[in-house]
Scaffold this active site. Structure first.
Site: not given
Length: 417
Positions: A63, A66, A127, A252
């Site tokens: 993730s 992202k 997320s 993140k």
């Protein structure tokens, strides 16, 4: 504290080499031992690498990818293609995926609409995978086209080792048959640690407001609905969470079977901002303890040193000869401040390289470069040496007229005799 970025300029000849002294040189500090497959830390203002280990291997980004979706959303808003208040329709694919509790998600309904801002917050804080795909479909129509845009954007940012197959970073095998068309059944987004840091560098440099969302520890999604859900940020280094670390405000996390446990973090301490990447740590919590080692190292050992001050004279004779000018020499100075993150005080050597010395020259006009020649610094952009700043004219000089040229020629004649 935002420092001036360094510029690269062509040079024609080296005019001088001089040394500035900043004090004694202590023993170089030992770097931390990071228990992960790859890790890196850079200065967020200049892109200078201050720690790196196995940064070129292509690894699953999970993730953390992202961040690319966040970048594209912010860019689309900036360019007017979408707005934060746009209402986003929810497709059957997004509805089904958003209900998968084994994935990070907020529940989304097809009989409701959600704004770009709401879905963006769910993506950046929690997320949320369904919300991420909804944004991808809103921007490009379908996730496959959005993945193509992610790869195109990566190339434009100068990334070299990457592969984006979907908007979320999920393994395609977990997407209930909804994986983007044309991508492998078990494909996953991949990046090197170096390119992950480069992506985070551009995201923070161009859209620093991302931290206003990514740095939120907790927020309720769809608060007035029966399907409201409290989003607790997966970044446990944020204030009030389990592994809080002072100064951390992003960025993140990522977790899949292939990626293990990964984290791109950012921290501001003592006026400097750093970006860190830890890939494939042993556990969800150890990705934060390994990151803390990097931040402890920066806090304990690293500092910003001013090598060249904007407007400062360079060396003992801070002047250059001028051709065809009303004055034979003009004063020159550094056009920008040059700073370096280091664990030791050096005695930097630098050269003045002149690229223009013919009149007319305006005050402040670039006439060359000042280059630190003994720096071992490396930068995330891949350039071996960016330790240079412009050399500018500290005063103006006009071009000589015909009378001045005549006087000069007579002087040269007698000088020759």
């Amino acid at each position: 504290m935002k420092r001036n970025k360094l510029k690269t300029a062509g040079v024609s000849c080296v005019a001088a080499a001089v040394i500035w002294t900043f004090g004694s040189m202590p023993v170089q500090a030992a770097e931390p031992d990071i228990e992960a497959s790859a890790s890196i830390m850079i200065d967020a203002d200049t892109g200078q690498i201050v720690y790196e280990d196995n940064t070129e291997e292509l690894l699953s980004a999970a993730s953390m990818s992202k961040m690319m979706t966040e970048y594209i959303v912010n860019k689309a808003v900036e360019e007017g293609d979408i707005s934060w208040n746009d209402e986003v329709a929810i497709s059957e694919k997004v509805r089904e995926l958003s209900l998968q509790t084994n994935l990070s998600n907020v529940p989304l309904r097809q009989d409701e609409t959600y704004t770009v801002k709401e879905l963006y917050e769910a993506m950046a804080i929690y997320s949320a995978n369904g919300a991420t795909i909804a944004l991808a479909e809103h921007i490009e129509g379908n996730e496959a086209a959005f993945a193509d845009r992610m790869n195109q954007q990566a190339e434009e940012l100068g990334m070299e080792k990457y592969e984006f197959v979907n908007a979320t970073g999920l393994n395609n095998s977990t997407m209930m048959g909804y994986a983007p068309e044309g991508s492998g059944k078990s494909a996953e987004n991949m990046m090197s640690a170096n390119d992950t840091a480069l992506l985070a560098y551009h995201l923070l440099d161009e859209y620093p407001e991302v931290l206003d969302v990514a740095g939120v520890p907790k927020k309720t999604f769809n608060e007035d609905s029966e399907e409201s859900i409290e989003m607790i940020n997966w970044n446990k280094m944020l204030p009030g969470l389990q592994q809080e670390y002072e100064g951390v405000d992003g960025l993140k996390t990522g977790t899949t079977d292939l990626a293990g446990n990964a984290f791109t973090g950012t921290i501001e301490q003592d006026g400097n901002r750093y970006i860190s990447v830890v890939m494939n740590a042993k556990t969800k919590m150890s990705r934060f303890t390994e990151t803390a080692k990097l931040y402890d190292y920066a806090d304990r050992e690293l500092e910003s040193q001013t090598l060249v001050e904007k407007g400062a004279e360079i060396g003992r004779d801070s002047s250059i000869e001028v051709e065809n000018g009303q004055e034979e020499n003009i004063q020159v100075a550094a056009g920008e401040t040059l700073e370096l993150i280091s664990s030791e005080n050096k005695e930097p050597e630098y050269e003045i390289a002149v690229s223009k010395n013919e009149a007319p020259i305006e005050k402040g006009e670039e006439v060359g470069t000042v280059v630190v020649t003994n720096s071992e610094a490396s930068y995330i952009q891949g350039r071996a040496n960016r330790t240079e700043v412009p050399l500018v004219a500290a005063e103006a000089v006009e071009k000589r007229g015909w009378f001045g040229n005549m006087v000069q020629n007579i002087g040269n004649l007698f000088s020759g005799l």
